[in-house]
Write a protein that holds these residues in place. Sequence first.
Motif, mmCIF file in Angstrom:
data_model
loop_
_atom_site.group_PDB
_atom_site.id
_atom_site.type_symbol
_atom_site.label_atom_id
_atom_site.label_comp_id
_atom_site.label_asym_id
_atom_site.label_seq_id
_atom_site.Cartn_x
_atom_site.Cartn_y
_atom_site.Cartn_z
ATOM 1 N N VAL A 137 0.886 -1.232 -0.001
ATOM 2 C CA VAL A 137 -0.098 -0.194 -0.017
ATOM 3 C C VAL A 137 0.812 1.307 0.037
ATOM 4 C CG1 VAL A 137 -1.584 1.458 1.252
ATOM 5 C CG2 VAL A 137 -1.822 -1.017 1.164
ATOM 6 N N SER A 138 0.809 1.744 -1.034
ATOM 7 C CA SER A 138 1.594 3.141 -1.008
ATOM 8 C C SER A 138 0.550 4.428 -0.750
ATOM 9 C CB SER A 138 2.113 3.531 -2.518
ATOM 10 O OG SER A 138 2.838 2.390 -2.791
ATOM 11 N N GLY A 139 1.139 5.501 -0.421
ATOM 12 C CA GLY A 139 0.443 6.721 -0.144
ATOM 13 C C GLY A 139 1.304 8.020 0.254
ATOM 14 N N LEU A 140 0.358 8.962 0.564
ATOM 15 C CA LEU A 140 0.858 10.372 0.756
ATOM 16 C C LEU A 140 0.008 11.027 1.980
ATOM 17 C CD1 LEU A 140 -0.955 12.522 -0.618
ATOM 18 C CD2 LEU A 140 0.091 11.841 -2.550
ATOM 19 N N ARG A 141 0.782 11.934 2.534
ATOM 20 C CA ARG A 141 -0.161 12.674 3.690
ATOM 21 C C ARG A 141 0.240 13.997 3.482
ATOM 22 N NH1 ARG A 141 3.108 10.340 7.857
ATOM 23 N NH2 ARG A 141 4.180 11.785 8.975
ATOM 24 N N ASP A 142 -0.713 15.089 4.021
ATOM 25 C CA ASP A 142 -0.534 16.543 4.274
ATOM 26 C C ASP A 142 -0.264 16.949 2.853
ATOM 27 O OD1 ASP A 142 -0.894 16.417 6.811
ATOM 28 O OD2 ASP A 142 1.351 15.858 7.101
ATOM 29 N N LEU A 143 -0.745 16.411 1.665
ATOM 30 C CA LEU A 143 -0.763 17.186 0.478
ATOM 31 C C LEU A 143 -1.745 18.132 0.335
ATOM 32 C CD1 LEU A 143 -0.051 17.501 -2.643
ATOM 33 C CD2 LEU A 143 -1.635 15.701 -3.233
ATOM 34 N N VAL A 144 -1.351 19.433 0.764
ATOM 35 C CA VAL A 144 -2.574 20.436 0.938
ATOM 36 C C VAL A 144 -2.813 21.283 -0.203
ATOM 37 C CG1 VAL A 144 -2.745 22.996 2.232
ATOM 38 C CG2 VAL A 144 -1.263 21.192 3.096
ATOM 39 N N VAL A 171 -14.614 28.681 -0.647
ATOM 40 C CA VAL A 171 -13.384 27.900 -0.950
ATOM 41 C C VAL A 171 -13.454 26.598 -0.531
ATOM 42 C CG1 VAL A 171 -11.187 28.082 0.160
ATOM 43 C CG2 VAL A 171 -12.144 30.311 -0.671
ATOM 44 N N LEU A 172 -12.733 25.636 -1.186
ATOM 45 C CA LEU A 172 -12.617 24.307 -0.768
ATOM 46 C C LEU A 172 -11.334 23.977 -0.614
ATOM 47 C CD1 LEU A 172 -14.179 21.632 -0.333
ATOM 48 C CD2 LEU A 172 -13.621 21.083 -2.886
ATOM 49 N N ALA A 173 -10.724 23.552 0.674
ATOM 50 C CA ALA A 173 -9.504 23.430 1.102
ATOM 51 C C ALA A 173 -9.343 22.119 1.905
ATOM 52 C CB ALA A 173 -8.767 24.531 1.697
ATOM 53 N N THR A 174 -8.287 21.189 1.708
ATOM 54 C CA THR A 174 -8.230 20.192 2.231
ATOM 55 C C THR A 174 -6.593 19.729 2.461
ATOM 56 O OG1 THR A 174 -8.946 17.783 2.708
ATOM 57 C CG2 THR A 174 -8.405 18.572 0.600
ATOM 58 N N ALA A 175 -6.481 18.702 3.272
ATOM 59 C CA ALA A 175 -4.917 18.294 3.419
ATOM 60 C C ALA A 175 -5.111 16.813 3.120
ATOM 61 C CB ALA A 175 -4.152 18.510 4.699
ATOM 62 N N VAL A 176 -4.872 16.206 1.709
ATOM 63 C CA VAL A 176 -5.232 15.059 1.489
ATOM 64 C C VAL A 176 -4.170 13.949 2.136
ATOM 65 C CG1 VAL A 176 -5.183 13.357 -0.586
ATOM 66 C CG2 VAL A 176 -5.740 15.744 -0.710
ATOM 67 N N THR A 177 -4.916 12.920 2.834
ATOM 68 C CA THR A 177 -4.348 11.747 3.050
ATOM 69 C C THR A 177 -4.801 10.740 2.277
ATOM 70 O OG1 THR A 177 -3.756 12.132 5.315
ATOM 71 C CG2 THR A 177 -3.786 9.895 4.890
ATOM 72 N N ALA A 178 -3.937 9.885 1.457
ATOM 73 C CA ALA A 178 -4.375 9.059 0.482
ATOM 74 C C ALA A 178 -3.376 7.961 0.606
ATOM 75 C CB ALA A 178 -4.148 9.467 -1.045
ATOM 76 N N ARG A 179 -4.188 6.587 0.431
ATOM 77 C CA ARG A 179 -3.398 5.345 0.322
ATOM 78 C C ARG A 179 -4.100 4.436 -0.599
ATOM 79 N NH1 ARG A 179 -3.718 2.555 5.969
ATOM 80 N NH2 ARG A 179 -5.922 3.551 5.748
ATOM 81 N N TRP A 180 -3.141 3.749 -1.440
ATOM 82 C CA TRP A 180 -3.632 3.066 -2.733
ATOM 83 C C TRP A 180 -2.969 1.730 -2.732
ATOM 84 C CZ3 TRP A 180 -1.224 8.053 -3.083
ATOM 85 C CH2 TRP A 180 0.045 7.890 -3.633
ATOM 86 N N ARG A 181 -3.753 0.812 -2.975
ATOM 87 C CA ARG A 181 -3.281 -0.723 -2.852
ATOM 88 C C ARG A 181 -2.824 -1.188 -4.312
ATOM 89 N NH1 ARG A 181 -6.161 -5.910 -2.529
ATOM 90 N NH2 ARG A 181 -7.997 -4.855 -2.255
ATOM 91 N N HIS A 182 -1.785 -1.961 -4.442
ATOM 92 C CA HIS A 182 -1.142 -2.301 -5.737
ATOM 93 C C HIS A 182 -1.514 -3.682 -6.097
ATOM 94 C CE1 HIS A 182 1.654 0.913 -6.568
ATOM 95 N NE2 HIS A 182 1.777 1.087 -5.029
#
Length: 290
Positions: A137-144, A171-182
């Motif tokens: 599972v790859s991912g990222l966090r705090d992608l603003v 205004v639409l704003a967020t800090a993305v946390t995403a995880r994806w399964r290979h």
Amino acid sequence: MTVVLGPNRYGKAETRVVRVTRDGEVHHLKDCNVGVSLSGAMEDVHRSGSNAAVLPTDSQKNTVYAFAKKYGIGQIEEFALLLARHFVESQPTIHHARVVVEEYSWERRGPHSFARSGTETRTCAVHHDRDGTSTVVSGLRDLVVLNSTGSEFHGFVQDEYTTLPPATDRVLATAVTARWRHVPAAGQAQPDFGKSYDEVRRCLLEAFAGTHSLSLQQTLFAMGARVLAEREEICEVRLELPNKHHFLVDLSPFGLDNDNEVYFAADRPYGLIEGTVLNDDAPDAGPAWD
């Protein structure tokens, strides 16, 4: 009543490792935080205190450092797989290994000079079993990210405690946390994790920017669906999107209008939108998300 031992694991958390690769005058930098969790034949240590089956957590930490020297750190998924397979295959009492890695990004400022770049963190979690099965599972966090228009929110349930007015331009704003399964691509043992990461990130950003949002849930689904539509090596995406509220400032006491120009950015409380987007034929995830 019979008391039994349930699921358990142990390991070394947050081993910080910085690997410098010297290519003549040009240096390359990898800055990671590694967590190891192991499980297996651990009944005796819990019941009697016998450590005969236990690989010390200090040894796990030292393995991270030694592998960073011996093999370097390329893609973090590959480094995590290397570690997880080692722990399971080298120790008969260890039946399952979980390795998580966070990577902190540095921007090159010279041949051997770097500056930390932004708040975004790349992540991965790898599980490896004694039967040879691995999940990644790859991912990222705090992608603003922020859209200054193109977002609405209205038609929602209202009760006696509702004070929020409907919005047709916000205004639409967020800090993305995403995880994806290979899942392995056809004829390929494992994906190119570096390219896959870059492309998934691109899909997330393009979907966020290109979606006229009536709700943050709609945006979440659009982001996950874009990844699955374009990246065949991904079968499931999980997203956490905190709604970073921006409220119009009342400038009327100063005799000024505020036509969606001046906002107060509130940090809490915030709405938290979470969801999973997946192929309906995706293989079972097992412990991948744990």
